[in-house]
Design a protein around this motif. Structure first.
Motif, PDB file in Angstrom:
ATOM      1  N   PRO A 225       0.804  -1.232   0.000  1.00 16.53           N
ATOM      2  CA  PRO A 225       0.000   0.000   0.000  1.00 16.53           C
ATOM      3  C   PRO A 225       0.832   1.276   0.000  1.00 16.53           C
ATOM      4  O   PRO A 225       0.424   2.284  -0.608  1.00 16.53           O
ATOM      5  CB  PRO A 225      -0.847  -0.121   1.279  1.00 16.53           C
ATOM      6  CG  PRO A 225      -0.200  -1.193   2.092  1.00 16.53           C
ATOM      7  CD  PRO A 225       0.471  -2.112   1.138  1.00 16.53           C
ATOM      8  N   GLU A 226       2.003   1.278   0.662  1.00 17.63           N
ATOM      9  CA  GLU A 226       2.844   2.482   0.656  1.00 17.63           C
ATOM     10  C   GLU A 226       3.415   2.741  -0.735  1.00 17.63           C
ATOM     11  O   GLU A 226       3.538   3.899  -1.161  1.00 17.63           O
ATOM     12  CB  GLU A 226       3.970   2.329   1.682  1.00 17.63           C
ATOM     13  CG  GLU A 226       3.497   2.313   3.114  1.00 17.63           C
ATOM     14  CD  GLU A 226       4.613   2.088   4.104  1.00 17.63           C
ATOM     15  OE1 GLU A 226       4.394   2.344   5.291  1.00 17.63           O
ATOM     16  OE2 GLU A 226       5.720   1.650   3.685  1.00 17.63           O
ATOM     17  N   ASP A 230       2.576   6.160  -3.109  1.00 17.70           N
ATOM     18  CA  ASP A 230       3.605   7.065  -3.627  1.00 17.70           C
ATOM     19  C   ASP A 230       3.585   7.128  -5.148  1.00 17.70           C
ATOM     20  O   ASP A 230       3.662   8.214  -5.725  1.00 17.70           O
ATOM     21  CB  ASP A 230       4.985   6.623  -3.141  1.00 17.70           C
ATOM     22  CG  ASP A 230       6.050   7.683  -3.415  1.00 17.70           C
ATOM     23  OD1 ASP A 230       5.984   8.761  -2.807  1.00 17.70           O
ATOM     24  OD2 ASP A 230       6.934   7.422  -4.262  1.00 17.70           O
ATOM     25  N   ILE A 231       3.479   5.964  -5.799  1.00 16.34           N
ATOM     26  CA  ILE A 231       3.498   5.974  -7.265  1.00 16.34           C
ATOM     27  C   ILE A 231       2.235   6.619  -7.812  1.00 16.34           C
ATOM     28  O   ILE A 231       2.273   7.360  -8.809  1.00 16.34           O
ATOM     29  CB  ILE A 231       3.688   4.548  -7.820  1.00 16.34           C
ATOM     30  CG1 ILE A 231       5.062   3.993  -7.405  1.00 16.34           C
ATOM     31  CG2 ILE A 231       3.581   4.551  -9.341  1.00 16.34           C
ATOM     32  CD1 ILE A 231       5.333   2.582  -7.898  1.00 16.34           C
ATOM     33  N   ASN A 232       1.097   6.378  -7.189  1.00 19.82           N
ATOM     34  CA  ASN A 232      -0.142   7.031  -7.635  1.00 19.82           C
ATOM     35  C   ASN A 232      -0.015   8.552  -7.545  1.00 19.82           C
ATOM     36  O   ASN A 232      -0.405   9.278  -8.468  1.00 19.82           O
ATOM     37  CB  ASN A 232      -1.322   6.562  -6.795  1.00 19.82           C
ATOM     38  CG  ASN A 232      -1.759   5.150  -7.109  1.00 19.82           C
ATOM     39  OD1 ASN A 232      -1.303   4.545  -8.083  1.00 19.82           O
ATOM     40  ND2 ASN A 232      -2.642   4.602  -6.290  1.00 19.82           N
ATOM     41  N   GLY A 235       2.211   9.892 -10.290  1.00 28.57           N
ATOM     42  CA  GLY A 235       1.567   9.950 -11.596  1.00 28.57           C
ATOM     43  C   GLY A 235       0.738  11.205 -11.780  1.00 28.57           C
ATOM     44  O   GLY A 235       0.776  11.843 -12.844  1.00 28.57           O
ATOM     45  N   VAL A 236      -0.003  11.588 -10.759  1.00 30.77           N
ATOM     46  CA  VAL A 236      -0.809  12.805 -10.826  1.00 30.77           C
ATOM     47  C   VAL A 236       0.093  14.032 -10.902  1.00 30.77           C
ATOM     48  O   VAL A 236      -0.120  14.935 -11.723  1.00 30.77           O
ATOM     49  CB  VAL A 236      -1.748  12.890  -9.609  1.00 30.77           C
ATOM     50  CG1 VAL A 236      -2.498  14.222  -9.592  1.00 30.77           C
ATOM     51  CG2 VAL A 236      -2.731  11.729  -9.609  1.00 30.77           C
ATOM     52  N   TRP A 237       1.126  14.050 -10.050  1.00 29.97           N
ATOM     53  CA  TRP A 237       2.062  15.189 -10.035  1.00 29.97           C
ATOM     54  C   TRP A 237       2.778  15.342 -11.375  1.00 29.97           C
ATOM     55  O   TRP A 237       2.883  16.454 -11.913  1.00 29.97           O
ATOM     56  CB  TRP A 237       3.078  14.965  -8.914  1.00 29.97           C
ATOM     57  CG  TRP A 237       4.235  15.917  -8.899  1.00 29.97           C
ATOM     58  CD1 TRP A 237       4.256  17.181  -8.410  1.00 29.97           C
ATOM     59  CD2 TRP A 237       5.557  15.657  -9.416  1.00 29.97           C
ATOM     60  NE1 TRP A 237       5.505  17.738  -8.565  1.00 29.97           N
ATOM     61  CE2 TRP A 237       6.320  16.826  -9.178  1.00 29.97           C
ATOM     62  CE3 TRP A 237       6.164  14.568 -10.025  1.00 29.97           C
ATOM     63  CZ2 TRP A 237       7.668  16.924  -9.547  1.00 29.97           C
ATOM     64  CZ3 TRP A 237       7.497  14.664 -10.393  1.00 29.97           C
ATOM     65  CH2 TRP A 237       8.231  15.823 -10.153  1.00 29.97           C
ATOM     66  N   LEU A 238       3.266  14.239 -11.931  1.00 30.10           N
ATOM     67  CA  LEU A 238       3.992  14.316 -13.200  1.00 30.10           C
ATOM     68  C   LEU A 238       3.085  14.799 -14.316  1.00 30.10           C
ATOM     69  O   LEU A 238       3.480  15.641 -15.138  1.00 30.10           O
ATOM     70  CB  LEU A 238       4.571  12.939 -13.554  1.00 30.10           C
ATOM     71  CG  LEU A 238       5.486  12.935 -14.785  1.00 30.10           C
ATOM     72  CD1 LEU A 238       6.843  13.520 -14.436  1.00 30.10           C
ATOM     73  CD2 LEU A 238       5.651  11.528 -15.353  1.00 30.10           C
ATOM     74  N   THR A 239       1.875  14.276 -14.368  1.00 30.06           N
ATOM     75  CA  THR A 239       0.941  14.662 -15.426  1.00 30.06           C
ATOM     76  C   THR A 239       0.631  16.153 -15.364  1.00 30.06           C
ATOM     77  O   THR A 239       0.596  16.837 -16.393  1.00 30.06           O
ATOM     78  CB  THR A 239      -0.349  13.835 -15.317  1.00 30.06           C
ATOM     79  OG1 THR A 239      -0.022  12.448 -15.402  1.00 30.06           O
ATOM     80  CG2 THR A 239      -1.313  14.177 -16.431  1.00 30.06           C
ATOM     81  N   LYS A 240       0.424  16.665 -14.164  1.00 30.12           N
ATOM     82  CA  LYS A 240       0.145  18.095 -14.015  1.00 30.12           C
ATOM     83  C   LYS A 240       1.387  18.935 -14.315  1.00 30.12           C
ATOM     84  O   LYS A 240       1.309  19.967 -14.997  1.00 30.12           O
ATOM     85  CB  LYS A 240      -0.348  18.382 -12.604  1.00 30.12           C
ATOM     86  CG  LYS A 240      -1.737  17.848 -12.298  1.00 30.12           C
ATOM     87  CD  LYS A 240      -2.147  18.188 -10.877  1.00 30.12           C
ATOM     88  CE  LYS A 240      -3.570  17.722 -10.578  1.00 30.12           C
ATOM     89  NZ  LYS A 240      -3.948  18.036  -9.168  1.00 30.12           N
ATOM     90  N   THR A 241       2.540  18.497 -13.833  1.00 31.76           N
ATOM     91  CA  THR A 241       3.765  19.278 -13.996  1.00 31.76           C
ATOM     92  C   THR A 241       4.161  19.414 -15.463  1.00 31.76           C
ATOM     93  O   THR A 241       4.588  20.487 -15.911  1.00 31.76           O
ATOM     94  CB  THR A 241       4.923  18.622 -13.210  1.00 31.76           C
ATOM     95  OG1 THR A 241       4.572  18.568 -11.820  1.00 31.76           O
ATOM     96  CG2 THR A 241       6.220  19.405 -13.371  1.00 31.76           C
ATOM     97  N   GLU A 265      -6.693   4.165 -13.435  1.00 34.35           N
ATOM     98  CA  GLU A 265      -7.992   4.626 -12.952  1.00 34.35           C
ATOM     99  C   GLU A 265      -7.837   5.740 -11.923  1.00 34.35           C
ATOM    100  O   GLU A 265      -8.617   6.697 -11.912  1.00 34.35           O
ATOM    101  CB  GLU A 265      -8.776   3.456 -12.376  1.00 34.35           C
ATOM    102  CG  GLU A 265      -9.230   2.471 -13.461  1.00 34.35           C
ATOM    103  CD  GLU A 265      -9.932   1.248 -12.900  1.00 34.35           C
ATOM    104  OE1 GLU A 265      -9.838   1.012 -11.668  1.00 34.35           O
ATOM    105  OE2 GLU A 265     -10.573   0.520 -13.687  1.00 34.35           O
ATOM    106  N   ASN A 266      -6.810   5.650 -11.084  1.00 30.03           N
ATOM    107  CA  ASN A 266      -6.559   6.720 -10.117  1.00 30.03           C
ATOM    108  C   ASN A 266      -6.223   8.026 -10.830  1.00 30.03           C
ATOM    109  O   ASN A 266      -6.718   9.105 -10.454  1.00 30.03           O
ATOM    110  CB  ASN A 266      -5.421   6.340  -9.176  1.00 30.03           C
ATOM    111  CG  ASN A 266      -5.091   7.437  -8.189  1.00 30.03           C
ATOM    112  OD1 ASN A 266      -5.798   7.641  -7.210  1.00 30.03           O
ATOM    113  ND2 ASN A 266      -4.002   8.156  -8.439  1.00 30.03           N
ATOM    114  N   LEU A 267      -5.379   7.940 -11.855  1.00 32.15           N
ATOM    115  CA  LEU A 267      -4.985   9.125 -12.602  1.00 32.15           C
ATOM    116  C   LEU A 267      -6.197   9.759 -13.275  1.00 32.15           C
ATOM    117  O   LEU A 267      -6.381  10.986 -13.244  1.00 32.15           O
ATOM    118  CB  LEU A 267      -3.923   8.739 -13.630  1.00 32.15           C
ATOM    119  CG  LEU A 267      -3.167   9.863 -14.344  1.00 32.15           C
ATOM    120  CD1 LEU A 267      -2.533  10.818 -13.348  1.00 32.15           C
ATOM    121  CD2 LEU A 267      -2.105   9.262 -15.266  1.00 32.15           C
TER     122      LEU A 267
END
Length: 513
Positions: A225-226, A230-232, A235-241, A265-267
């Motif tokens: 779960p950790e 972190d990877i989830n 993914g959101v941070w990289l896509t936005k950045t 799905e999270n992204l």
């Protein structure tokens, strides 16, 4: 892209405009010089890429790897985009984070989407070793134990001291991994499976070698779960950045399909978007296995690179009088065109790489015509073919006689509308694209892997009397379209020609790249 047919009595103002054909560039090759200038070069080229019809760039792994010359597949820190002094430099091989953000701006300005290469299977170049209990497994069948449980010193400790908790405070330890290939205590190289609570190879991976979860370095446990958290978040941070419109996933045969679905799905949920494009490197010459993989993703919108088509191209280029009518046999694009990213070569199949699939130079223009000018598939052009291979054991000039850009431009301008195939001869193929209401020109394509080719093809009676010529200039004659819409279209021996009305809009754009 879906062509819009002309509807009877439908006013032009009411018709939906035809979308411009999408074309992807793999914007790197393995031997690009490690001068940290690549992001700058891509930014400088963005307007020229847009002009010839490239709509998206697949950029190399942007994250910090094992050193300043590393291509990024030996990944160290997901959260370092060339911003921190780690592993011998601030910049990655490709450049600094500042340079990367300049590329993002240039891509946005020119209407080009960016897809980042995501390396999520493993981590490399740990900061320290950690003791853990393992068993050694058979490399040819990772489900078979070949040792008793014993302790090793594995490179599992990732602290990222140069980043100092910026963006993420997560630190990696042995229990975040499922395996490694090196015991630092005994200097032994083998495949070691980590033991512990809930520790096992991922089940939803390719079954080659019994279980193909382990590939290289420290293999990530995506069930932890950790790790997922972190990877989830990354993914959101990289896509936005980076203003990403999609991702290319490395080595998807080797990590959990179940987790990949969670990540995607999270992204989508976090960004409230279902328009992101996802493609995986499931590199296997097996349509059956590729189709089964897509089925198991259970409705996730996902694509794969068409490896079987690449091997068909390789065979065709090296087989005298190959039957071109078989070129799509066993290919993903023939069975599932919406899920197929078609290509001729990539960084793994280029010369001197592990998956090298040799394609003779004469066949490159034929192969590119097949992926660029037909209706099916999402074509991906290789940097080494467009720009040349700069280094390595055998540098190469751009392929297709330096006119690959013209083939891409022909797709942008003319490869629209209904497609009619003339696949009636083993060594010479032809097809026509009939155009759409707002892109009416269309085109006629002839290619031969033997002598001069000729096809008697119909481009439509609405073109009667028009004079058509080859946009590549490889066929020198002019062809007049008959009253019935038919004409004889030719190509030189072992070559291709793309025939278009000599007065069509955009004809003066060829030869400028």
């Amino acid at each position: 892209m879906t062509d819009q047919p002309i509807q009877p009595n439908q006013a032009e103002s009411d018709r939906k405009p035809t979308d411009t054909n999408a074309t992807l560039l793999q914007a790197f090759e393995w031997y690009i010089p490690d001068d940290h200038q690549h992001w700058k070069k891509l930014a400088q080229n963005a307007s020229a890429y847009a002009a010839i019809g490239l709509t998206a760039l697949w950029i190399p792994p942007p994250c910090k790897a094992t050193g300043p010359s590393a291509n990024g597949y030996d990944i160290y820190d997901l959260w370092d985009l060339g911003e921190f002094d780690q592993k011998g430099s601030v910049a990655t091989k490709w450049g600094s984070k500042e340079d990367l953000l300049v590329l993002v701006e240039a891509a946005d300005k020119n209407g080009i989407s960016l897809y980042a290469d995501a390396v999520l299977n493993h981590k490399a170049a740990a900061d320290r070793t950690e003791k853990c209990t393992v068993i050694e497994v058979d490399p040819s069948d990772r489900t078979k134990q070949v040792s008793e449980p014993h302790d090793i010193e594995g490179w599992f400790g990732f602290d990222f001291p140069g980043r100092a908790d910026k963006y993420s405070t997560f630190k990696w330890h042995w229990h975040h991994f499922t395996g490694t290939d090196y015991d630092d205590a005994t200097k032994t190289k083998a495949i070691f499976k980590v033991l512990g609570e809930n520790k096992t190879w991922a089940k939803s991976v390719d079954k080659e070698n019994g279980n193909f979860d382990y590939l290289m370095f420290a293999d990530i446990d995506h069930s932890h779960p950790e790790v997922q958290s972190d990877i989830n978040a990354w993914g959101v941070w990289l896509t936005k950045t980076l203003h990403l419109r999609g991702m290319r996933f490395d080595a998807v045969k080797h990590f959990s399909e179940d987790y990949l679905r969670i990540f995607v799905e999270n992204l989508q949920n976090e960004l409230d978007s279902t328009d992101l494009f996802f493609v995986g490197e499931f590199w296997k010459d097996s349509l059956e296995d590729m189709s089964a993989y897509l089925d198991r993703l259970n409705g996730v919108k996902f694509s794969l690179f068409d490896a079987p088509l690449v091997y068909n191209f390789s065979e065709a280029s090296q087989t005298m009088s190959y039957d071109l009518r078989k070129i799509f046999d066993g290919s993903l694009v023939a069975k599932r065109p919406v899920a197929a990213v078609t290509l001729v070569m990539n960084h793994d199949t280029q010369p001197h790489q592990a998956l090298e699939a040799k394609i003779e130079p004469f066949f490159k223009p034929l192969a590119y015509a097949i992926i660029l000018l037909r209706a099916q598939g999402y074509p991906c052009v290789f940097w080494g073919d467009l720009e040349g291979i700069a280094g390595g054991p055998s540098p190469e000039p751009p392929s297709c006689g330096g006119q690959l850009a013209d083939l891409i431009l022909a797709r942008k301008l003319f490869a629209y509308g209904d497609q009619e195939d003339y696949f009636d001869y083993a060594t010479c193929l032809g097809w026509v694209r009939r155009g759409t209401w707002d892109r009416p020109s269309g085109c006629a394509v002839v290619l031969s892997n033997a002598g001069e080719g000729t096809k008697h093809m119909c481009v439509g009676a609405e073109h009667a009397g028009e004079i058509w010529t080859d946009v590549l200039g490889w066929s020198k004659e002019e062809v007049t379209i008959g009253e019935d819409g038919f004409a004889d279209f030719k190509c030189p021996a072992t070559s291709v020609s793309i025939w278009v009305n000599k007065e069509a809009d955009g004809r003066n754009e060829f030869g400028k790249y």
